[in-house]
Design a protein around this motif. Sequence first.
Motif, PDB file in Angstrom:
ATOM      1  N   GLU A 206       0.730  -1.332   0.040  1.00  0.00           N
ATOM      2  CA  GLU A 206       0.124  -0.136   0.097  1.00  0.00           C
ATOM      3  C   GLU A 206       0.925   1.423  -0.086  1.00  0.00           C
ATOM      4  N   ILE A 207       1.825   1.473   0.919  1.00  0.00           N
ATOM      5  CA  ILE A 207       2.590   2.516   0.946  1.00  0.00           C
ATOM      6  C   ILE A 207       3.473   2.597  -0.352  1.00  0.00           C
ATOM      7  N   SER A 208       3.866   1.318  -0.857  1.00  0.00           N
ATOM      8  CA  SER A 208       4.997   1.527  -2.054  1.00  0.00           C
ATOM      9  C   SER A 208       4.002   2.246  -3.192  1.00  0.00           C
ATOM     10  N   VAL A 209       2.630   1.659  -3.237  1.00  0.00           N
ATOM     11  CA  VAL A 209       1.931   2.025  -4.748  1.00  0.00           C
ATOM     12  C   VAL A 209       1.710   3.590  -4.119  1.00  0.00           C
ATOM     13  N   SER A 210       1.407   3.900  -3.108  1.00  0.00           N
ATOM     14  CA  SER A 210       1.056   5.401  -2.797  1.00  0.00           C
ATOM     15  C   SER A 210       1.901   6.277  -3.153  1.00  0.00           C
ATOM     16  N   ILE A 211       3.482   5.945  -2.823  1.00  0.00           N
ATOM     17  CA  ILE A 211       4.502   6.852  -3.295  1.00  0.00           C
ATOM     18  C   ILE A 211       4.558   6.975  -4.797  1.00  0.00           C
ATOM     19  N   ALA A 212       4.376   5.670  -5.332  1.00  0.00           N
ATOM     20  CA  ALA A 212       4.342   5.798  -6.869  1.00  0.00           C
ATOM     21  C   ALA A 212       3.443   6.514  -7.639  1.00  0.00           C
ATOM     22  N   CYS A 213       2.331   6.594  -6.755  1.00  0.00           N
ATOM     23  CA  CYS A 213       1.144   7.680  -7.117  1.00  0.00           C
ATOM     24  C   CYS A 213       1.355   9.090  -7.199  1.00  0.00           C
ATOM     25  N   GLY A 214       2.247   9.325  -5.846  1.00  0.00           N
ATOM     26  CA  GLY A 214       2.734  10.831  -5.788  1.00  0.00           C
ATOM     27  C   GLY A 214       3.588  11.162  -6.879  1.00  0.00           C
ATOM     28  N   ILE A 215       4.639  10.390  -7.336  1.00  0.00           N
ATOM     29  CA  ILE A 215       5.675  10.611  -8.185  1.00  0.00           C
ATOM     30  C   ILE A 215       4.787  10.789  -9.595  1.00  0.00           C
ATOM     31  N   LEU A 216       3.808   9.954  -9.754  1.00  0.00           N
ATOM     32  CA  LEU A 216       2.933  10.213 -11.106  1.00  0.00           C
ATOM     33  C   LEU A 216       2.487  11.369 -11.079  1.00  0.00           C
ATOM     34  N   LEU A 217       1.786  11.858 -10.307  1.00  0.00           N
ATOM     35  CA  LEU A 217       1.107  13.189 -10.114  1.00  0.00           C
ATOM     36  C   LEU A 217       2.221  14.455 -10.515  1.00  0.00           C
ATOM     37  N   ALA A 218       3.558  14.024  -9.790  1.00  0.00           N
ATOM     38  CA  ALA A 218       4.522  15.053 -10.230  1.00  0.00           C
ATOM     39  C   ALA A 218       4.771  15.068 -11.599  1.00  0.00           C
ATOM     40  N   ALA A 219       4.963  13.780 -12.354  1.00  0.00           N
ATOM     41  CA  ALA A 219       5.205  13.482 -13.533  1.00  0.00           C
ATOM     42  C   ALA A 219       4.168  14.394 -14.450  1.00  0.00           C
ATOM     43  N   LEU A 220       3.116  14.142 -13.959  1.00  0.00           N
ATOM     44  CA  LEU A 220       2.030  14.805 -14.905  1.00  0.00           C
ATOM     45  C   LEU A 220       2.001  16.285 -14.973  1.00  0.00           C
ATOM     46  N   GLN A 221       2.278  16.787 -13.671  1.00  0.00           N
ATOM     47  CA  GLN A 221       2.216  18.248 -13.759  1.00  0.00           C
ATOM     48  C   GLN A 221       3.522  18.762 -14.502  1.00  0.00           C
ATOM     49  N   ASN A 222       4.438  17.857 -14.441  1.00  0.00           N
ATOM     50  CA  ASN A 222       5.886  18.507 -15.205  1.00  0.00           C
ATOM     51  C   ASN A 222       5.575  18.385 -16.685  1.00  0.00           C
ATOM     52  N   ALA A 223       4.633  17.458 -17.010  1.00  0.00           N
ATOM     53  CA  ALA A 223       4.290  17.456 -18.536  1.00  0.00           C
ATOM     54  C   ALA A 223       3.125  18.448 -19.146  1.00  0.00           C
ATOM     55  N   GLY A 224       2.583  19.154 -18.012  1.00  0.00           N
ATOM     56  CA  GLY A 224       1.526  19.861 -18.434  1.00  0.00           C
ATOM     57  C   GLY A 224       0.230  19.366 -18.599  1.00  0.00           C
ATOM     58  N   LEU A 225      -0.090  18.164 -17.970  1.00  0.00           N
ATOM     59  CA  LEU A 225      -1.252  17.530 -17.957  1.00  0.00           C
ATOM     60  C   LEU A 225      -1.735  17.584 -16.568  1.00  0.00           C
ATOM     61  N   TYR A 226      -3.124  17.352 -16.570  1.00  0.00           N
ATOM     62  CA  TYR A 226      -4.023  17.503 -15.160  1.00  0.00           C
ATOM     63  C   TYR A 226      -4.852  16.453 -15.085  1.00  0.00           C
ATOM     64  N   THR A 227      -5.159  16.313 -13.739  1.00  0.00           N
ATOM     65  CA  THR A 227      -5.990  15.262 -13.273  1.00  0.00           C
ATOM     66  C   THR A 227      -6.913  15.353 -11.801  1.00  0.00           C
ATOM     67  N   VAL A 228      -7.628  14.518 -11.434  1.00  0.00           N
ATOM     68  CA  VAL A 228      -8.158  14.793 -10.161  1.00  0.00           C
ATOM     69  C   VAL A 228      -8.264  13.213  -9.547  1.00  0.00           C
ATOM     70  N   THR A 229      -7.458  13.382  -8.118  1.00  0.00           N
ATOM     71  CA  THR A 229      -7.369  12.163  -7.683  1.00  0.00           C
ATOM     72  C   THR A 229      -8.610  11.429  -7.204  1.00  0.00           C
ATOM     73  N   SER A 230      -9.016  10.325  -7.745  1.00  0.00           N
ATOM     74  CA  SER A 230     -10.147   9.626  -7.453  1.00  0.00           C
ATOM     75  C   SER A 230     -10.144   8.206  -6.727  1.00  0.00           C
ATOM     76  N   THR A 231     -10.798   8.114  -5.674  1.00  0.00           N
ATOM     77  CA  THR A 231     -10.736   6.790  -5.245  1.00  0.00           C
ATOM     78  C   THR A 231     -11.901   6.127  -5.246  1.00  0.00           C
ATOM     79  N   PRO A 232     -12.442   5.592  -6.058  1.00  0.00           N
ATOM     80  CA  PRO A 232     -13.595   4.754  -6.422  1.00  0.00           C
ATOM     81  C   PRO A 232     -13.916   3.858  -5.399  1.00  0.00           C
ATOM     82  N   LEU A 233     -14.497   4.334  -4.432  1.00  0.00           N
ATOM     83  CA  LEU A 233     -15.120   3.645  -3.167  1.00  0.00           C
ATOM     84  C   LEU A 233     -15.862   2.530  -3.609  1.00  0.00           C
TER      85      LEU A 233
END
Length: 291
Positions: free
Chosen positions: A216-243
């Motif tokens: 869980e922690i490992s994948v959460s860290i990867a998600c944070g890096i992914l968000l930073a990479a998207l911002q760096n590329a000029g792309l946008y998103t909204v974090t969604s936890t599909p409960l």
Amino acid sequence: MALFSSLTPVFIAIICVLIGVIMKKTNGEKEKRDTKSKHPSRPWVDEDLKDSTDHPLEEEEGEEEWQGLEENVAHVPFSGERYSEAEMIKRSQTFYELLNKRRSVRFLSDEPVPREVIDNVIRTAGTSPSGAHTEPWTFVVVQDPYLKHKIREIVEEEEEINYKKRMGDRWVNDLKRLRTNWIKEYLDTAPYLILIFKQVYGRLPNGKKKTHYYNEISVSIACGILLAALQNAGLYTVTSTPLNCGPQLRVLLQRPANEKLLLLLPVGYPKKDATVPALSRKPLEDIMVVM
């Protein structure tokens, strides 16, 4: 004897009262249990979102064999980048300014995004550290319009239940100021949906299960890096936890049982008329303690 006979009705009455009290208490407890079991499960106990990092071997019942990693990994020399203090300060400030522009955007355009950019940001997320280097993540990229719409149908159906029954008044009221609800138009319009699955265990070539430590922690860290990479590329998103959507989405996307959905990211450019809430972030002194 006469005294005993005269007291008998009293004893019987007392015994009847005691039996009645006991039965009432038992029925009351049963009603409480029944009422509790009838309530919809809370989103925060969603099985896919449950943090199992401390109990990696309890993810699946059965007598299947588990096996650790036995190979001895060779070590090689390492030489990292070294910057002057002035350059470090400049780079850290520039990166902060870039990430400080990151916003959760719910109004995404259907304008195409180069596929190579998506490949690169996911490669970047894959550089994340993980427990015992097990890399317990799967990034599912969805661009097919039919699949995107099916995902939207599943998410909206469950989210309506979440908002109306599961989440509670306090949570729903806190979200009102952000103007969010269960309608997720961006799941259709965004050119890409990235669904991030945590692998609660892996499979070795011999078929045995492989422990994925702190998945869980490992994948959460990867998600944070992914968000930073998207911002760096000029792309946008909204974090969604599909409960409460994980199992249905896992079946739709034909993912194996060892994968649990952690996060869903619609990815694209903002619409020209997109808006975001006027929020501010906590100052440094509120989030950092220097000892």
